[in-house]
Motif scaffolding. Structure first.
Motif, mmCIF file in Angstrom:
data_model
loop_
_atom_site.group_PDB
_atom_site.id
_atom_site.type_symbol
_atom_site.label_atom_id
_atom_site.label_comp_id
_atom_site.label_asym_id
_atom_site.label_seq_id
_atom_site.Cartn_x
_atom_site.Cartn_y
_atom_site.Cartn_z
ATOM 1 N N VAL A 128 4.144 5.337 21.068
ATOM 2 C CA VAL A 128 2.910 4.673 21.479
ATOM 3 C C VAL A 128 3.131 3.176 21.282
ATOM 4 N N VAL A 129 3.123 2.464 22.388
ATOM 5 C CA VAL A 129 3.476 1.041 22.384
ATOM 6 C C VAL A 129 2.208 0.205 22.481
ATOM 7 N N ASN A 130 2.108 -0.822 21.636
ATOM 8 C CA ASN A 130 0.953 -1.723 21.661
ATOM 9 C C ASN A 130 1.107 -2.715 22.807
ATOM 10 N N GLY A 131 0.278 -2.585 23.836
ATOM 11 C CA GLY A 131 0.369 -3.466 24.994
ATOM 12 C C GLY A 131 -0.415 -4.747 24.787
ATOM 13 N N GLY B 6 8.020 6.181 26.048
ATOM 14 C CA GLY B 6 6.863 5.575 25.384
ATOM 15 C C GLY B 6 5.775 5.254 26.378
ATOM 16 N N SER B 7 4.538 5.227 25.896
ATOM 17 C CA SER B 7 3.389 4.892 26.737
ATOM 18 C C SER B 7 2.564 3.802 26.072
ATOM 19 N N LYS C 40 15.261 5.643 30.633
ATOM 20 C CA LYS C 40 13.963 6.203 30.271
ATOM 21 C C LYS C 40 12.835 5.404 30.903
ATOM 22 N N LEU C 41 11.658 5.979 30.889
ATOM 23 C CA LEU C 41 10.458 5.320 31.394
ATOM 24 C C LEU C 41 9.584 4.883 30.227
ATOM 25 N N ILE C 42 9.103 3.654 30.295
ATOM 26 C CA ILE C 42 8.036 3.177 29.412
ATOM 27 C C ILE C 42 6.850 2.933 30.331
ATOM 28 N N THR C 43 5.720 3.530 30.018
ATOM 29 C CA THR C 43 4.616 3.533 30.970
ATOM 30 C C THR C 43 3.471 2.633 30.542
ATOM 31 N N TYR C 44 2.827 2.046 31.543
ATOM 32 C CA TYR C 44 1.609 1.273 31.286
ATOM 33 C C TYR C 44 0.510 1.806 32.199
#
Length: 370
Positions: A47-50, A314-315, A229-233
């Protein structure tokens, strides 16, 4: 070794050919490892802090309050922050944050933080000097000798300068200024070209949500075979995927919650393209039923569903630092396990939406339309 499809011939495929479609996961299931065949790798929180919300339009950001909030996220185990050179003061805030970690917790704590920044250059002539000065500016702002990850965006594919930029970025990585090199908003065709040129890409950051499942169309296949890999927003669609918008009327001013932020306005357009507000309400209510079953929020269900998709490392969850936080919801994402019935119920509504590949194009094409 699995057969390599899509004409891949690069050395990295030998390294990752046995990898599964799921992200490489460290001992802690909250973490994922992104890596390339070049041997570089980075462990991130899933879980990435956007930090797009620091760029304006979401309310005034007060620096001290924002950094205090970043420390709370770090202490909660949410140690990975996504930022960009164009996100207002985001890189400078990260620099203040990392300095406080060093002073108050020591270097050992500071090295656990992850700053994933982006370079979004204007369409200019790409030279080594221009690329290096841009990266040095981000390193200075973030107060780090080596960027944990540099995610590269390119506006116009008709200009092949993106390959020149990636060559210079690869050189800077080898010189120790960048730990891992990544992309943002690149489409499947260009991702395949880049991978086939042995450029050590570890991830591609793309829009991916219950409404926007484009990354699972064709890009997933390239990712599975290359190890990217995919990191999603956009995973919670700026807050649209939440209880706040269940039964909400957004067509009449002041009749319901305001679409008063850049992200809400952006993702409402995605809803319109996908199937409209009535179908979106069905999706919300289905997610609400699943959420109530598990004692979590709609947004938690939305993020968990995407994290469970193939190749997603990660998302993103947007953070309005010092204004509002979602620490409990983010913690619940790690605890939630969707069962087969949950997935089928959500998937049945998703399948009734329009194919956004046909409506918009591949990932990132929405940024490249006149």
């Amino acid at each position: 070794m699995r057969e390599i499809r899509h004409g891949f011939h690069c050395r990295r495929c030998v390294t990752v050919a046995a990898s599964s479609s799921q992200p490489s996961v460290a001992a802690d299931p909250r973490r994922a490892v992104v890596s390339s065949g070049a041997g570089d790798k980075l462990e991130i929180c899933r879980v990435v802090n956007g930090m797009w919300q620091t760029s304006g339009g979401w309310g005034r950001i007060e620096s001290n309050a924002a950094v205090d909030a970043m420390l709370r996220h770090f202490d909660a185990g949410l140690n990975t922050f996504d930022l960009a050179d164009i996100y207002g003061p985001a890189e400078e805030l990260y620099g203040v944050f990392i300095n406080r970690l060093r002073r108050e917790r020591g270097e050992e704590a500071a090295i656990q933080a992850r700053g994933l920044t982006k370079w979004v250059p204007s369409p200019v002539k790409i030279t080594r000097q221009f690329v290096e000065s841009s990266i040095d500016r981000s390193r200075k702002r973030m107060d780090v000798k080596c960027l944990d990850m540099l995610q590269f965006h390119w506006w116009e594919y008709s200009n092949p300068g993106y390959l020149d930029a990636l060559k210079h970025l690869t050189d800077l990585k080898e010189e120790g200024k960048i730990k891992t090199l990544a992309l943002t908003n690149f489409d499947t065709k260009r991702l395949e070209i880049i991978v086939n040129k042995d450029i050590p890409i570890v991830s591609n950051q793309v829009q991916h949500s219950l409404v926007d499942m484009r990354p699972q169309k064709h890009m997933k296949d390239v990712c599975e075979q290359s190890g990217v890999k995919l990191i999603t927003y956009g995973t919670v669609m700026g807050g649209l995927l939440s209880e706040k918008f269940v039964d909400a009327n957004v067509s009449i001013p002041f009749a319901g919650p305001a679409l008063d932020t850049p992200s809400l306005k952006k993702y409402k357009q995605m809803v319109n393209a996908w199937g409209g507000w009535d179908l979106f309400q069905e999706l919300l209510k289905t997610c609400q039923q699943v959420a109530m079953k598990h004692g979590v929020s709609i947004s938690t269900v939305a993020v968990r569903y995407i994290l469970d998709q193939p190749c997603v490392a990660g998302s993103m969850v947007g953070v309005r630092l010092g204004i509002s936080e979602h620490l409990k919801d983010s913690e619940a994402i790690f605890q939630l396990k969707l069962d087969e019935d949950d997935v089928d119920r959500i998937g049945s509504v998703i399948s009734r939406g329009k194919d956004l590949m046909a409506v918009i194009g591949d990932c990132g094409d929405e940024y490249r339309r006149a």
